[in-house]
Scaffold this motif. Structure first.
Motif, PDB file in Angstrom:
ATOM      1  N   VAL A   1       9.140  12.926  -1.512  1.00  0.00           N
ATOM      2  CA  VAL A   1      10.149  11.979  -1.067  1.00  0.00           C
ATOM      3  C   VAL A   1      10.306  10.914  -2.132  1.00  0.00           C
ATOM      4  N   ALA A   2      11.529  10.479  -2.347  1.00  0.00           N
ATOM      5  CA  ALA A   2      11.818   9.507  -3.399  1.00  0.00           C
ATOM      6  C   ALA A   2      10.970   8.259  -3.225  1.00  0.00           C
ATOM      7  N   GLY A   3      10.709   7.575  -4.333  1.00  0.00           N
ATOM      8  CA  GLY A   3       9.804   6.439  -4.333  1.00  0.00           C
ATOM      9  C   GLY A   3      10.390   5.158  -3.818  1.00  0.00           C
ATOM     10  N   ASP A   4      11.522   5.182  -3.123  1.00  0.00           N
ATOM     11  CA  ASP A   4      12.113   3.947  -2.637  1.00  0.00           C
ATOM     12  C   ASP A   4      11.900   3.761  -1.148  1.00  0.00           C
ATOM     13  N   VAL A   5      10.829   4.344  -0.605  1.00  0.00           N
ATOM     14  CA  VAL A   5      10.505   4.139   0.801  1.00  0.00           C
ATOM     15  C   VAL A   5      10.334   2.652   1.047  1.00  0.00           C
ATOM     16  N   PRO A   6      11.028   2.074   2.045  1.00  0.00           N
ATOM     17  CA  PRO A   6      10.880   0.645   2.304  1.00  0.00           C
ATOM     18  C   PRO A   6       9.424   0.303   2.564  1.00  0.00           C
ATOM     19  N   GLN A   7       8.956  -0.758   1.909  1.00  0.00           N
ATOM     20  CA  GLN A   7       7.566  -1.153   2.023  1.00  0.00           C
ATOM     21  C   GLN A   7       7.467  -2.648   2.229  1.00  0.00           C
ATOM     22  N   THR A   8       6.297  -3.102   2.654  1.00  0.00           N
ATOM     23  CA  THR A   8       5.943  -4.505   2.659  1.00  0.00           C
ATOM     24  C   THR A   8       4.520  -4.599   2.165  1.00  0.00           C
ATOM     25  N   ALA A   9       4.168  -5.733   1.623  1.00  0.00           N
ATOM     26  CA  ALA A   9       2.797  -5.911   1.153  1.00  0.00           C
ATOM     27  C   ALA A   9       1.862  -5.937   2.340  1.00  0.00           C
ATOM     28  N   ALA A  10       0.776  -5.201   2.232  1.00  0.00           N
ATOM     29  CA  ALA A  10      -0.179  -5.130   3.339  1.00  0.00           C
ATOM     30  C   ALA A  10      -1.318  -6.098   3.098  1.00  0.00           C
ATOM     31  N   GLY A  11      -1.542  -6.985   4.051  1.00  0.00           N
ATOM     32  CA  GLY A  11      -2.675  -7.887   4.000  1.00  0.00           C
ATOM     33  C   GLY A  11      -3.571  -7.605   5.183  1.00  0.00           C
ATOM     34  N   ASP A  12      -4.488  -8.538   5.485  1.00  0.00           N
ATOM     35  CA  ASP A  12      -5.335  -8.357   6.655  1.00  0.00           C
ATOM     36  C   ASP A  12      -4.478  -8.296   7.907  1.00  0.00           C
ATOM     37  N   LEU A  13      -3.490  -9.175   7.975  1.00  0.00           N
ATOM     38  CA  LEU A  13      -2.530  -9.141   9.069  1.00  0.00           C
ATOM     39  C   LEU A  13      -1.280  -9.813   8.526  1.00  0.00           C
ATOM     40  N   ALA A  14      -0.460  -9.071   7.820  1.00  0.00           N
ATOM     41  CA  ALA A  14       0.681  -9.652   7.128  1.00  0.00           C
ATOM     42  C   ALA A  14       1.901  -9.644   8.026  1.00  0.00           C
ATOM     43  N   ALA A  15       2.402 -10.823   8.334  1.00  0.00           N
ATOM     44  CA  ALA A  15       3.599 -10.929   9.162  1.00  0.00           C
ATOM     45  C   ALA A  15       4.815 -10.992   8.270  1.00  0.00           C
ATOM     46  N   ILE A  16       5.806 -10.178   8.570  1.00  0.00           N
ATOM     47  CA  ILE A  16       7.059 -10.251   7.845  1.00  0.00           C
ATOM     48  C   ILE A  16       7.787 -11.525   8.246  1.00  0.00           C
ATOM     49  N   GLY A  17       7.609 -11.929   9.497  1.00  0.00           N
ATOM     50  CA  GLY A  17       7.998 -13.272   9.874  1.00  0.00           C
ATOM     51  C   GLY A  17       9.316 -13.388  10.582  1.00  0.00           C
TER      52      GLY A  17
ATOM     53  N   THR B   1       4.424   2.962  12.636  1.00  0.00           N
ATOM     54  CA  THR B   1       4.426   4.003  11.615  1.00  0.00           C
ATOM     55  C   THR B   1       3.546   3.531  10.466  1.00  0.00           C
ATOM     56  N   CYS B   2       3.552   4.251   9.363  1.00  0.00           N
ATOM     57  CA  CYS B   2       2.748   3.875   8.210  1.00  0.00           C
ATOM     58  C   CYS B   2       3.541   2.985   7.261  1.00  0.00           C
ATOM     59  N   GLY B   3       2.814   2.182   6.494  1.00  0.00           N
ATOM     60  CA  GLY B   3       3.448   1.272   5.548  1.00  0.00           C
ATOM     61  C   GLY B   3       2.471   0.863   4.476  1.00  0.00           C
ATOM     62  N   GLY B   4       2.749  -0.294   3.884  1.00  0.00           N
ATOM     63  CA  GLY B   4       1.923  -0.741   2.773  1.00  0.00           C
ATOM     64  C   GLY B   4       2.237   0.044   1.523  1.00  0.00           C
ATOM     65  N   THR B   5       1.237   0.377   0.779  1.00  0.00           N
ATOM     66  CA  THR B   5       1.398   1.145  -0.451  1.00  0.00           C
ATOM     67  C   THR B   5       0.667   2.477  -0.318  1.00  0.00           C
ATOM     68  N   PHE B   6       0.960   3.382  -1.233  1.00  0.00           N
ATOM     69  CA  PHE B   6       0.317   4.688  -1.190  1.00  0.00           C
ATOM     70  C   PHE B   6      -0.978   4.665  -1.985  1.00  0.00           C
TER      71      PHE B   6
ATOM     72  N   THR C   1      -1.722   2.628   3.018  1.00  0.00           N
ATOM     73  CA  THR C   1      -2.805   1.665   3.200  1.00  0.00           C
ATOM     74  C   THR C   1      -2.692   0.849   4.474  1.00  0.00           C
ATOM     75  N   ALA C   2      -1.598   0.988   5.225  1.00  0.00           N
ATOM     76  CA  ALA C   2      -1.393   0.089   6.356  1.00  0.00           C
ATOM     77  C   ALA C   2      -0.552   0.746   7.443  1.00  0.00           C
ATOM     78  N   ASN C   3      -0.429   0.038   8.566  1.00  0.00           N
ATOM     79  CA  ASN C   3       0.470   0.420   9.650  1.00  0.00           C
ATOM     80  C   ASN C   3       1.540  -0.650   9.808  1.00  0.00           C
ATOM     81  N   VAL C   4       2.786  -0.224   9.937  1.00  0.00           N
ATOM     82  CA  VAL C   4       3.878  -1.125  10.303  1.00  0.00           C
ATOM     83  C   VAL C   4       3.947  -1.168  11.827  1.00  0.00           C
TER      84      VAL C   4
END
Length: 221
Positions: A36-52, A194-199, A207-210
């Motif tokens: 799958v193309a490398g433009d999968v929407p992502q967010t930085a994964a922290g301990d508990l990162a809120a998009i806000g 679903t899954c998120g963060g980085t690969f 590395t994370a769950n959305v």
């Protein structure tokens, strides 16, 4: 479904959330593996990162929870998603079993827990990608508070939810209570996961769950 059955189902889920950190590894194929193309929407994964939530956002009031009815379809207008719902349980490892990759356009509902629209937190899971293409929750991480999620039910009604929180939780510090527990007593709530963060190439997974949280703000027929 009786209240005590829903409660025991939710309790069983929380007791097995040790496995929740493995969800991405068990369900999903990384972009480098899938092609799958490398433009999968992502967010930085922290301990508990809120998009806000934007400071100016004013969200509607919650409405009274509905009686139990089985979910049939999930509509997310902002993502262009109209997906059938498949009842799922726990797999042999104790994780919520998602739809198969052949059904990657469907959403899995944890059937031992709360029904969407009823009092409690209903849980729905979906793939972000497959071996060859994006899947149903490919753009889930782009959702923002104020957006709408509609669940069509087998009683002919529609449970309309408003998103109030979008989080990315890292797999190594997964907060089960925040992810699966009811945020406010007496509300009908919904979680989309679903899954998120980085690969992580070494681990072969994300590395994370959305986790998108929403609450019931409208009903219809």
């Amino acid at each position: 479904m009786a209240d005590h059955e829903r409660s025991s189902g939710s309790a069983r889920l929380v007791t097995v959330v040790t496995w929740a950190v493995l969800l991405c590894g068990l369900w999903l194929w990384g972009r480098q593996v899938t092609g799958v193309a490398g433009d999968v929407p992502q967010t930085a994964a922290g301990d508990l990162a809120a998009i806000g939530r934007p400071p100016e956002a004013e969200l509607p009031s919650a409405v009274r929870p509905l009686k139990d009815a089985l979910p049939q379809r999930v509509d997310i207008p902002g993502l262009g998603v109209q997906a059938p719902v498949i009842a799922r349980g726990l797999d042999a490892r104790g994780a919520v079993e998602p739809p198969s990759f052949a059904q990657a356009g469907a959403v899995g509902w944890y059937a031992a827990g709360t029904t969407p629209g009823a009092d409690g937190a209903a849980l729905m899971v979906g793939h972000v990608d497959t071996r060859t293409r994006p899947a149903v929750f490919y753009r889930l991480s782009t959702m923002r508070p104020g957006q709408t999620v509609r669940v069509l039910r087998d009683d002919g009604g529609v449970a309309e939810f408003t998103v109030d929180d979008v989080q990315v939780q890292s797999r190594d510090r997964f907060d089960a209570a925040r992810a699966y527990g009811q945020h406010r007593a007496g509300r009908a709530e919904l979680r989309l996961i679903t899954c998120g963060g980085t690969f992580d190439r070494a681990g072969g997974t994300y590395t994370a769950n959305v986790i998108v949280s929403a609450y019931l703000t409208g009903t219809g027929l």
